[in-house]
Design a protein around this motif. Structure first.
Motif, PDB file in Angstrom:
ATOM      1  N   LYS A 101      26.124  45.564  45.097  1.00  0.00           N
ATOM      2  CA  LYS A 101      26.592  44.423  44.328  1.00  0.00           C
ATOM      3  C   LYS A 101      25.458  43.412  44.156  1.00  0.00           C
ATOM      4  N   THR A 102      25.520  42.623  43.102  1.00  0.00           N
ATOM      5  CA  THR A 102      24.579  41.513  42.946  1.00  0.00           C
ATOM      6  C   THR A 102      25.223  40.260  43.554  1.00  0.00           C
ATOM      7  N   LEU A 103      24.526  39.652  44.525  1.00  0.00           N
ATOM      8  CA  LEU A 103      25.116  38.577  45.335  1.00  0.00           C
ATOM      9  C   LEU A 103      24.213  37.345  45.402  1.00  0.00           C
ATOM     10  N   PHE A 104      23.503  37.067  44.328  1.00  0.00           N
ATOM     11  CA  PHE A 104      22.529  35.968  44.351  1.00  0.00           C
ATOM     12  C   PHE A 104      23.181  34.647  44.763  1.00  0.00           C
ATOM     13  N   ASP A 105      24.276  34.276  44.112  1.00  0.00           N
ATOM     14  CA  ASP A 105      24.921  32.978  44.386  1.00  0.00           C
ATOM     15  C   ASP A 105      25.396  32.882  45.829  1.00  0.00           C
ATOM     16  N   PHE A 106      25.966  33.956  46.338  1.00  0.00           N
ATOM     17  CA  PHE A 106      26.462  33.961  47.716  1.00  0.00           C
ATOM     18  C   PHE A 106      25.316  33.828  48.721  1.00  0.00           C
ATOM     19  N   LEU A 107      24.199  34.519  48.446  1.00  0.00           N
ATOM     20  CA  LEU A 107      23.093  34.552  49.402  1.00  0.00           C
ATOM     21  C   LEU A 107      22.159  33.353  49.285  1.00  0.00           C
ATOM     22  N   LEU A 108      22.196  32.659  48.164  1.00  0.00           N
ATOM     23  CA  LEU A 108      21.256  31.577  47.925  1.00  0.00           C
ATOM     24  C   LEU A 108      21.274  30.540  49.047  1.00  0.00           C
ATOM     25  N   GLU A 109      22.453  30.084  49.450  1.00  0.00           N
ATOM     26  CA  GLU A 109      22.554  29.042  50.477  1.00  0.00           C
ATOM     27  C   GLU A 109      22.514  29.602  51.893  1.00  0.00           C
ATOM     28  N   ARG A 110      22.449  30.929  52.023  1.00  0.00           N
ATOM     29  CA  ARG A 110      22.449  31.545  53.357  1.00  0.00           C
ATOM     30  C   ARG A 110      21.159  32.304  53.647  1.00  0.00           C
ATOM     31  N   ARG A 111      20.225  32.270  52.683  1.00  0.00           N
ATOM     32  CA  ARG A 111      19.027  33.087  52.837  1.00  0.00           C
ATOM     33  C   ARG A 111      18.172  32.668  54.023  1.00  0.00           C
ATOM     34  N   LEU A 112      18.083  31.375  54.309  1.00  0.00           N
ATOM     35  CA  LEU A 112      17.256  30.911  55.426  1.00  0.00           C
ATOM     36  C   LEU A 112      17.846  31.357  56.749  1.00  0.00           C
ATOM     37  N   THR A 113      19.165  31.228  56.884  1.00  0.00           N
ATOM     38  CA  THR A 113      19.840  31.676  58.116  1.00  0.00           C
ATOM     39  C   THR A 113      19.661  33.170  58.304  1.00  0.00           C
ATOM     40  N   MET A 144      17.223  38.141  45.771  1.00  0.00           N
ATOM     41  CA  MET A 144      16.698  36.809  45.462  1.00  0.00           C
ATOM     42  C   MET A 144      15.791  36.798  44.237  1.00  0.00           C
ATOM     43  N   GLY A 145      15.164  37.946  43.948  1.00  0.00           N
ATOM     44  CA  GLY A 145      14.333  38.048  42.756  1.00  0.00           C
ATOM     45  C   GLY A 145      12.920  37.531  42.945  1.00  0.00           C
ATOM     46  N   SER A 146      12.201  37.361  41.835  1.00  0.00           N
ATOM     47  CA  SER A 146      10.777  37.011  41.893  1.00  0.00           C
ATOM     48  C   SER A 146      10.528  35.503  41.838  1.00  0.00           C
ATOM     49  N   GLY A 147      11.570  34.703  41.938  1.00  0.00           N
ATOM     50  CA  GLY A 147      11.414  33.251  41.930  1.00  0.00           C
ATOM     51  C   GLY A 147      11.020  32.706  43.292  1.00  0.00           C
ATOM     52  N   PRO A 148      11.084  31.398  43.469  1.00  0.00           N
ATOM     53  CA  PRO A 148      10.692  30.761  44.737  1.00  0.00           C
ATOM     54  C   PRO A 148      11.491  31.279  45.938  1.00  0.00           C
ATOM     55  N   GLU A 149      12.768  31.627  45.718  1.00  0.00           N
ATOM     56  CA  GLU A 149      13.611  32.096  46.830  1.00  0.00           C
ATOM     57  C   GLU A 149      13.111  33.435  47.371  1.00  0.00           C
ATOM     58  N   ALA A 181       9.178  48.316  53.000  1.00  0.00           N
ATOM     59  CA  ALA A 181       9.550  46.911  52.810  1.00  0.00           C
ATOM     60  C   ALA A 181       8.357  46.078  52.346  1.00  0.00           C
ATOM     61  N   LEU A 182       7.189  46.317  52.936  1.00  0.00           N
ATOM     62  CA  LEU A 182       6.001  45.549  52.575  1.00  0.00           C
ATOM     63  C   LEU A 182       5.649  45.770  51.103  1.00  0.00           C
ATOM     64  N   GLY A 183       5.664  47.039  50.667  1.00  0.00           N
ATOM     65  CA  GLY A 183       5.338  47.335  49.284  1.00  0.00           C
ATOM     66  C   GLY A 183       6.355  46.776  48.305  1.00  0.00           C
ATOM     67  N   MET A 184       7.637  46.968  48.594  1.00  0.00           N
ATOM     68  CA  MET A 184       8.689  46.512  47.686  1.00  0.00           C
ATOM     69  C   MET A 184       8.727  44.992  47.595  1.00  0.00           C
ATOM     70  N   CYS A 185       8.677  44.313  48.753  1.00  0.00           N
ATOM     71  CA  CYS A 185       8.755  42.845  48.748  1.00  0.00           C
ATOM     72  C   CYS A 185       7.533  42.226  48.073  1.00  0.00           C
ATOM     73  N   CYS A 186       6.373  42.829  48.279  1.00  0.00           N
ATOM     74  CA  CYS A 186       5.163  42.333  47.613  1.00  0.00           C
ATOM     75  C   CYS A 186       5.286  42.536  46.114  1.00  0.00           C
ATOM     76  N   TYR A 187       5.778  43.686  45.696  1.00  0.00           N
ATOM     77  CA  TYR A 187       5.959  43.977  44.272  1.00  0.00           C
ATOM     78  C   TYR A 187       6.904  42.968  43.624  1.00  0.00           C
ATOM     79  N   ILE A 188       7.978  42.639  44.337  1.00  0.00           N
ATOM     80  CA  ILE A 188       8.999  41.746  43.788  1.00  0.00           C
ATOM     81  C   ILE A 188       8.555  40.289  43.800  1.00  0.00           C
ATOM     82  N   ALA A 189       7.982  39.844  44.933  1.00  0.00           N
ATOM     83  CA  ALA A 189       7.864  38.397  45.145  1.00  0.00           C
ATOM     84  C   ALA A 189       6.467  37.859  45.381  1.00  0.00           C
ATOM     85  N   ALA A 190       5.428  38.697  45.411  1.00  0.00           N
ATOM     86  CA  ALA A 190       4.077  38.162  45.625  1.00  0.00           C
ATOM     87  C   ALA A 190       3.684  37.259  44.463  1.00  0.00           C
TER      88      ALA A 190
END
Length: 437
Positions: A101-113, A144-149, A181-190
């Motif tokens: 599922k796509t859960l951006f709104d739900f996870l946005l305020e809980r991502r830091l926790t 969270m996508g490729s934005g600041p989050e 994880a390192l490759g995927m997260c770097c690809y998405i958010a670096a």
């Protein structure tokens, strides 16, 4: 070639009394996990519009969504539980939810926790738990996508992923998931070249042993678990190649095109295949920069590829031989003729064409991490739709969705007819009275 990046950075789980108590506790944990997964699974089957049920009632999607979110909140809390088993159950539930599922709104305020909890699990967990944490982290970054989050999630856990990946005493399973994880997260958010270059260097240090000219480090000397690690590291590295600037690609061609063919002699079929696909990707990137790109050892390389494309050695499993021959025929054909095999991916009312080695690597990377949820994300996840140039998510009304589906009864009739036709055809062939041509 699609790019999903922003700013100026890279493109882009009594004794008898005690025993009974433990068994009851384990059973209750399994039931809890089953309940969480079944709740989420049933909720994920819902469409984006309210549907009418036979009784005339309308499914209360909002109430269903709230129930799912309550279960996910409980899972997020359980990630910090003292019991390793409870943590793994919670992580597995999150993995299924995030990939379905796509859960951006739900996870946005809980991502830091959640990020903080995942970091603690990576530090104190072992083997399988660390592997599961790395997968959930990748999915969180994808949500969270490729934005600041997304960048915030990646930056906070990147040092720990590298620490585990480069620790030879760590669990090979955990290291393998950290490589992905390192490759995927770097690809998405670096967001800058420094992150990209450091991740490339780290991954090179892992799979580099499988393409060393040192006889003591040849692939046949590595254990299966180590070969799997090298395979994951090479896959992540090749994914990052698709967002490298041309200046970086030129250096990589000079350093790695002569070395990668050495991995074709590995006794691990997956490592051979990934090496072959990476070589094809490098040729594609090189030809994108220079149409008349020439590699002096092309003839020798094609000889190796042709041997793998026609391999009939009986000591290899039949499925391995079939898979290897298919892939290397495509690789050989591309290097000799510059033509890439095209694949069509259908999802919902849309379809996507995978017509290059770069798109093939990108799609396979997301398919590996999302599993069966990849089609849902292709339909609804803005990040994936941007990466694959699909445009904004389609907004469909109930009539369009209903028109795109066939009923269970229609599906049954179709399957029955197909079964009868197949049975008749086979009966004619098997009948001893049939004419033999």
């Amino acid at each position: 070639m699609p790019r999903a990046r922003r700013r100026d950075g890279p493109r882009r789980g009594g004794r008898g009394a005690r025993s009974n108590a433990k068994m009851e506790s384990a059973a209750s944990d399994d039931e809890a996990a089953s309940e969480v997964l079944s709740h989420y699974s049933s909720a994920s089957e819902g469409t984006s519009v309210a549907e009418e049920v036979p009784g005339g009632d309308v499914v209360d999607e909002q109430a269903q969504q709230e129930e799912v979110e309550d279960k996910l909140k409980e899972c997020i809390d359980n990630v910090m539980d003292k019991s390793a088993k409870t943590r793994q159950i919670a992580l597995e539930s999150l993995r299924i939810a995030f990939s379905s599922k796509t859960l951006f709104d739900f996870l946005l305020e809980r991502r830091l926790t959640l990020t903080d909890s995942l970091e603690k699990c990576l530090k104190k967990g072992k083997g399988e738990e660390q592997s599961l944490v790395a997968t959930v982290l990748t999915l969180l970054c994808l949500q969270m996508g490729s934005g600041p989050e997304g960048e915030e999630v990646f930056r906070s856990l990147k040092p720990l992923l590298i620490t585990i990946l480069t620790d030879s005493s760590a669990s090979p399973i955990a290291r393998q998931s950290c490589a992905t994880a390192l490759g995927m997260c770097c690809y998405i958010a670096a967001a800058d070249m420094e992150d990209l270059v450091s991740c490339l260097a780290c991954l090179e240090g892992i799979f580099g042993m499988s393409c060393s000219t040192d006889a003591s480090l040849v692939p046949s000397h590595h254990s299966p678990l180590l070969q799997n690690l090298h395979c994951s590291a090479l896959q992540s590295w090749s994914l990052l190649l698709t967002i490298c600037p041309s200046t970086q690609i030129k250096k990589i061609l000079d350093n790695h095109l002569p070395k990668l063919p050495l991995m074709l002699s590995s006794d691990n079929v997956n490592l051979r295949i990934v090496a072959g696909e990476t070589i094809a990707l490098l040729f594609e990137l090189a030809r994108d920069m220079e149409e008349d790109f020439f590699y002096e050892d092309t003839d020798l390389l094609c000889t190796k590829l042709k041997a793998l494309a026609t391999d009939s050695n009986k000591y290899r499993a039949k499925t391995d031989r079939r898979k290897q021959r298919s892939i290397f025929r495509d690789v050989l054909h591309f290097i000799e003729n510059g033509e890439c095999h095209e694949e069509t991916i259908k999802f919902g009312l849309e379809c996507m064409y995978v017509d290059s080695w770069a798109r093939r690597r990108m799609y396979n990377a997301f398919k590996e991490i999302l599993g069966s949820g990849v089609r849902h994300h292709l339909q609804n996840n803005e990040l994936l739709r941007e990466i694959f140039d699909l445009g904004p998510p389609l907004v469909l009304d109930a009539a369009a969705i209903k028109a795109s589906k066939i009923s269970r009864f229609e599906k049954h009739l179709y399957n029955s007819a197909a079964f009868k036709a197949r049975t008749k055809a086979r009966s004619r062939v098997r009948d001893k009275r049939a004419d033999v041509l």
